[in-house]
Design a protein around this motif. Structure first.
Motif, PDB file in Angstrom:
ATOM      1  N   ALA A 399       5.241  12.310  11.095  1.00  0.00           N
ATOM      2  CA  ALA A 399       3.821  12.631  11.044  1.00  0.00           C
ATOM      3  C   ALA A 399       3.193  11.907   9.855  1.00  0.00           C
ATOM      4  N   GLY A 400       1.861  11.927   9.793  1.00  0.00           N
ATOM      5  CA  GLY A 400       1.150  11.341   8.665  1.00  0.00           C
ATOM      6  C   GLY A 400       0.393  12.425   7.911  1.00  0.00           C
ATOM      7  N   PHE A 401       0.013  12.122   6.670  1.00  0.00           N
ATOM      8  CA  PHE A 401      -0.613  13.129   5.813  1.00  0.00           C
ATOM      9  C   PHE A 401      -1.815  12.570   5.075  1.00  0.00           C
ATOM     10  N   VAL A 402      -2.872  13.384   5.078  1.00  0.00           N
ATOM     11  CA  VAL A 402      -4.085  13.060   4.351  1.00  0.00           C
ATOM     12  C   VAL A 402      -4.154  14.020   3.165  1.00  0.00           C
ATOM     13  N   SER A 403      -4.691  13.552   2.039  1.00  0.00           N
ATOM     14  CA  SER A 403      -4.860  14.438   0.880  1.00  0.00           C
ATOM     15  C   SER A 403      -6.340  14.619   0.576  1.00  0.00           C
ATOM     16  N   ALA A 404      -6.617  15.550  -0.335  1.00  0.00           N
ATOM     17  CA  ALA A 404      -8.003  15.799  -0.744  1.00  0.00           C
ATOM     18  C   ALA A 404      -8.601  14.592  -1.455  1.00  0.00           C
ATOM     19  N   ALA A 405      -7.736  13.673  -1.902  1.00  0.00           N
ATOM     20  CA  ALA A 405      -8.239  12.475  -2.581  1.00  0.00           C
ATOM     21  C   ALA A 405      -8.662  11.391  -1.596  1.00  0.00           C
ATOM     22  N   HIS A 406      -8.399  11.601  -0.299  1.00  0.00           N
ATOM     23  CA  HIS A 406      -8.818  10.619   0.715  1.00  0.00           C
ATOM     24  C   HIS A 406     -10.290  10.861   1.069  1.00  0.00           C
ATOM     25  N   GLY A 407     -11.153  10.372   0.218  1.00  0.00           N
ATOM     26  CA  GLY A 407     -12.590  10.548   0.421  1.00  0.00           C
ATOM     27  C   GLY A 407     -13.127   9.566   1.459  1.00  0.00           C
ATOM     28  N   PRO A 408     -14.443   9.661   1.741  1.00  0.00           N
ATOM     29  CA  PRO A 408     -15.065   8.824   2.767  1.00  0.00           C
ATOM     30  C   PRO A 408     -14.837   7.322   2.567  1.00  0.00           C
ATOM     31  N   ASP A 409     -14.838   6.866   1.301  1.00  0.00           N
ATOM     32  CA  ASP A 409     -14.634   5.433   1.059  1.00  0.00           C
ATOM     33  C   ASP A 409     -13.216   5.005   1.414  1.00  0.00           C
ATOM     34  N   VAL A 410     -12.243   5.896   1.145  1.00  0.00           N
ATOM     35  CA  VAL A 410     -10.843   5.592   1.456  1.00  0.00           C
ATOM     36  C   VAL A 410     -10.656   5.547   2.983  1.00  0.00           C
ATOM     37  N   ILE A 411     -11.252   6.517   3.668  1.00  0.00           N
ATOM     38  CA  ILE A 411     -11.150   6.544   5.137  1.00  0.00           C
ATOM     39  C   ILE A 411     -11.820   5.288   5.719  1.00  0.00           C
ATOM     40  N   ALA A 412     -12.990   4.935   5.195  1.00  0.00           N
ATOM     41  CA  ALA A 412     -13.697   3.748   5.698  1.00  0.00           C
ATOM     42  C   ALA A 412     -12.848   2.490   5.487  1.00  0.00           C
ATOM     43  N   ALA A 413     -12.222   2.362   4.320  1.00  0.00           N
ATOM     44  CA  ALA A 413     -11.376   1.187   4.051  1.00  0.00           C
ATOM     45  C   ALA A 413     -10.189   1.160   5.011  1.00  0.00           C
ATOM     46  N   THR A 414      -9.639   2.345   5.328  1.00  0.00           N
ATOM     47  CA  THR A 414      -8.509   2.420   6.262  1.00  0.00           C
ATOM     48  C   THR A 414      -8.948   1.954   7.651  1.00  0.00           C
ATOM     49  N   LEU A 415     -10.130   2.401   8.066  1.00  0.00           N
ATOM     50  CA  LEU A 415     -10.608   2.068   9.415  1.00  0.00           C
ATOM     51  C   LEU A 415     -10.938   0.583   9.534  1.00  0.00           C
ATOM     52  N   GLU A 416     -11.377   0.005   8.429  1.00  0.00           N
ATOM     53  CA  GLU A 416     -11.642  -1.440   8.426  1.00  0.00           C
ATOM     54  C   GLU A 416     -10.322  -2.199   8.626  1.00  0.00           C
ATOM     55  N   ALA A 417      -9.288  -1.759   7.910  1.00  0.00           N
ATOM     56  CA  ALA A 417      -7.967  -2.372   8.073  1.00  0.00           C
ATOM     57  C   ALA A 417      -7.466  -2.173   9.501  1.00  0.00           C
ATOM     58  N   ALA A 418      -7.694  -0.979  10.055  1.00  0.00           N
ATOM     59  CA  ALA A 418      -7.200  -0.667  11.401  1.00  0.00           C
ATOM     60  C   ALA A 418      -7.885  -1.545  12.440  1.00  0.00           C
ATOM     61  N   ASP A 419      -9.182  -1.779  12.259  1.00  0.00           N
ATOM     62  CA  ASP A 419      -9.901  -2.629  13.214  1.00  0.00           C
ATOM     63  C   ASP A 419      -9.258  -4.012  13.285  1.00  0.00           C
ATOM     64  N   ALA A 420      -8.948  -4.566  12.108  1.00  0.00           N
ATOM     65  CA  ALA A 420      -8.309  -5.889  12.062  1.00  0.00           C
ATOM     66  C   ALA A 420      -6.890  -5.824  12.633  1.00  0.00           C
ATOM     67  N   ALA A 421      -6.181  -4.721  12.352  1.00  0.00           N
ATOM     68  CA  ALA A 421      -4.800  -4.589  12.843  1.00  0.00           C
ATOM     69  C   ALA A 421      -4.772  -4.484  14.376  1.00  0.00           C
ATOM     70  N   PHE A 422      -5.677  -3.692  14.939  1.00  0.00           N
ATOM     71  CA  PHE A 422      -5.730  -3.570  16.407  1.00  0.00           C
ATOM     72  C   PHE A 422      -6.131  -4.912  17.041  1.00  0.00           C
ATOM     73  N   ALA A 423      -7.041  -5.628  16.370  1.00  0.00           N
ATOM     74  CA  ALA A 423      -7.450  -6.945  16.883  1.00  0.00           C
ATOM     75  C   ALA A 423      -6.234  -7.869  16.944  1.00  0.00           C
ATOM     76  N   GLN A 424      -5.405  -7.802  15.902  1.00  0.00           N
ATOM     77  CA  GLN A 424      -4.189  -8.628  15.849  1.00  0.00           C
ATOM     78  C   GLN A 424      -3.221  -8.239  16.983  1.00  0.00           C
ATOM     79  N   LEU A 425      -3.085  -6.924  17.240  1.00  0.00           N
ATOM     80  CA  LEU A 425      -2.207  -6.454  18.329  1.00  0.00           C
ATOM     81  C   LEU A 425      -2.720  -6.970  19.677  1.00  0.00           C
ATOM     82  N   ALA A 426      -4.038  -6.907  19.853  1.00  0.00           N
ATOM     83  CA  ALA A 426      -4.634  -7.275  21.135  1.00  0.00           C
ATOM     84  C   ALA A 426      -4.419  -8.759  21.414  1.00  0.00           C
ATOM     85  N   LYS A 427      -4.396  -9.564  20.357  1.00  0.00           N
ATOM     86  CA  LYS A 427      -4.229 -11.025  20.507  1.00  0.00           C
ATOM     87  C   LYS A 427      -2.804 -11.405  20.871  1.00  0.00           C
ATOM     88  N   ALA A 428      -1.851 -10.665  20.297  1.00  0.00           N
ATOM     89  CA  ALA A 428      -0.437 -11.026  20.438  1.00  0.00           C
ATOM     90  C   ALA A 428       0.025 -10.935  21.891  1.00  0.00           C
TER      91      ALA A 428
END
Ligand SMILES: *Cc1c(COP(=O)(O)O)cnc(C)c1O
Length: 428
Positions: A399-428
């Protein structure tokens, strides 16, 4: 050679596999484990100075974020009063009182040093209380590495269990019966034939060691009824879900009262501290009151208790779990949306600060479902995220874990990385 690779090579010469717990070795995903130098809030920094957004949180404990000042100060204060006494303290009563107050099913509790120790002790207590040897567990649930628990299903339902690790005596494994998670007819059939032999049914109410799988409420209610009917104890392993999916653990989520509860992870705030507790009449069978022996030189260690209590105070503040759940939910919805944009099959589920994701069209309901998921895509996604500074669990069975320190900016940065990661998966 990178610094992480150098450290890994050195580690492998003196530590089996280079790690002190197997999943850290990156065996499922391949590549070089990152050696961590320090961590702060939502971030971990490795030996090369690379910063990662951390979704492991030491596998659950770090719910307030890394190096929370209140926790580290409590540890420093406690440390100056000596690291251990081997005698009772007032602080450990505070902790026991807090656990009894927060966990609906816990009337008495004993502190130990690891989840494994707590689970193993709960089983001995259940066996001592009932005078029975057989225990029931479910495929894909993990309750620590005690002998009785490293067992897989026998050749068929209602048959003896087999060791799942070398070194576990078959004679011991045969007392553990392994059934499918979320399967009501199986547990009914077992109790119908062998109910009088069963000391306890042990379960992760929301499984977090085969990714993230919710136990159905109806299945949990049936387990409760069957245990009561046949005089077996219901043991909930809340090492992961306790103080994680809600302040009162999964007991609060489901409104079900197990007889015994196993706890760990969050209650230690990152220090080696775990506990087992439950019904008073059962707990009073423990030594020195009763005949079931259990002990520990470092049990209730004052520094661990100080860390745990400091974190327990933080998580009891109003709104803590509402904010944690909102952050986790936002992350899950964002990941699904990003996967959708790139046409990647992807599902998520979460409760409180604990989550799971799967490269599949449907949520898994049991271990075989998880095992069928697309491991190659998982591996590529893991590395695509790690390369972009997001550290997910290096195994699709976690499983994965989120902490109280994962504020909106941290989540947004994660989602930005995820968008690029999914794009890379889709291309492969
Ligand atoms: C982590 C875990 C354990 C084992 O705890 P340790 O402290 O690693 O021994 C037991 N049960 C569950 C559900 C866990 O997640």
């Amino acid at each position: 050679m990178t610094r992480n690779a150098q450290l890994f090579e050195r580690a492998q010469r003196v530590i089996p596999g280079g790690v002190n717990s197997p999943v850290r070795a990156f065996r499922q995903v391949g590549g070089t484990p990152r050696f961590i130098d320090r961590a702060e809030g939502a971030y971990m920094i490795d030996a090369e100075g690379t910063r990662f957004i951390d979704y492991i949180g030491s596998w659950g404990p770090m719910i307030a974020g890394h190096a929370h000042p209140e926790v580290t100060e409590a540890v420093q204060r406690a440390a100056t009063r000596s690291l251990s006494f081997g005698a009772p303290t007032a602080d450990e009563i505070d902790m026991a009182e807090a656990i009894c107050q927060l966990m609906p099913a816990v009337e008495m509790v004993r502190l130990v040093s690891s989840g494994t120790e707590a689970g193993m002790s709960a089983i001995r207590l259940a066996r001592g209380y009932t005078g029975r040897d057989a225990i029931v567990k479910f495929e894909g649930c993990y309750h620590g590495h005690a002998d009785s628990l490293l067992v897989k299903a026998g050749s068929g339902l209602l048959t003896f269990g087999n060791p799942s690790s070398a070194g576990v005596p078959a004679d011991l494994a045969r007392h553990t019966l392994v059934l499918e998670f979320n399967n009501i007819p199986q547990i009914e059939a077992l109790f119908a034939t062998r109910g009088h032999e069963i000391a306890c049914v042990m379960v992760e109410p929301i499984a977090g060691n085969m990714n993230f799988i919710r136990g159905d409420a109806a299945w949990h209610r049936r387990l409760r009824e069957l245990c009561t009917e046949h005089g077996a104890l219901l043991v909930w392993d809340e090492v992961m879900t306790g103080f994680r999916v809600a302040l009162g653990g999964a007991q609060q989520v489901y409104g079900i009262r197990p007889d015994l509860v196993v706890m760990g992870k969050v209650i230690g705030g990152g220090m080696p501290l775990a506990a087992f507790g439950g019904r008073r009449d059962v707990m009073e069978r423990l030594s020195p009151l009763g005949a079931v022996y259990q002990a520990g030189t470092l049990s209730g260690n004052p520094v661990a208790v100080a860390a745990g209590m400091a974190q327990l105070r933080i998580i009891q503040r109003p709104g803590f779990y509402a904010q944690l759940s909102a952050a986790t939910g936002q992350l899950m919805r964002g990941l699904e949306a990003a996967a959708g944009r790139h046409g990647v099959r992807f599902k998520t589920d979460s409760e409180g600060g604990m989550f799971g994701f799967y490269f599949s069209d449907a949520l898994p309901r049991n271990y075989p479902d998880v095992a069928r998921a697309d491991v190659e895509t998982f591996k590529r996604f893991f590395h695509a995220m790690l390369d972009r500074g997001v550290y997910l669990a290096p195994s699709m069975y976690e499983a994965g874990f989120v902490s109280a320190a994962h504020g909106p900016d941290v989540i947004a940065a994660t989602l930005e990385a995820a968008d690029a990661a999914f794009a890379q998966l889709a291309k492969a």
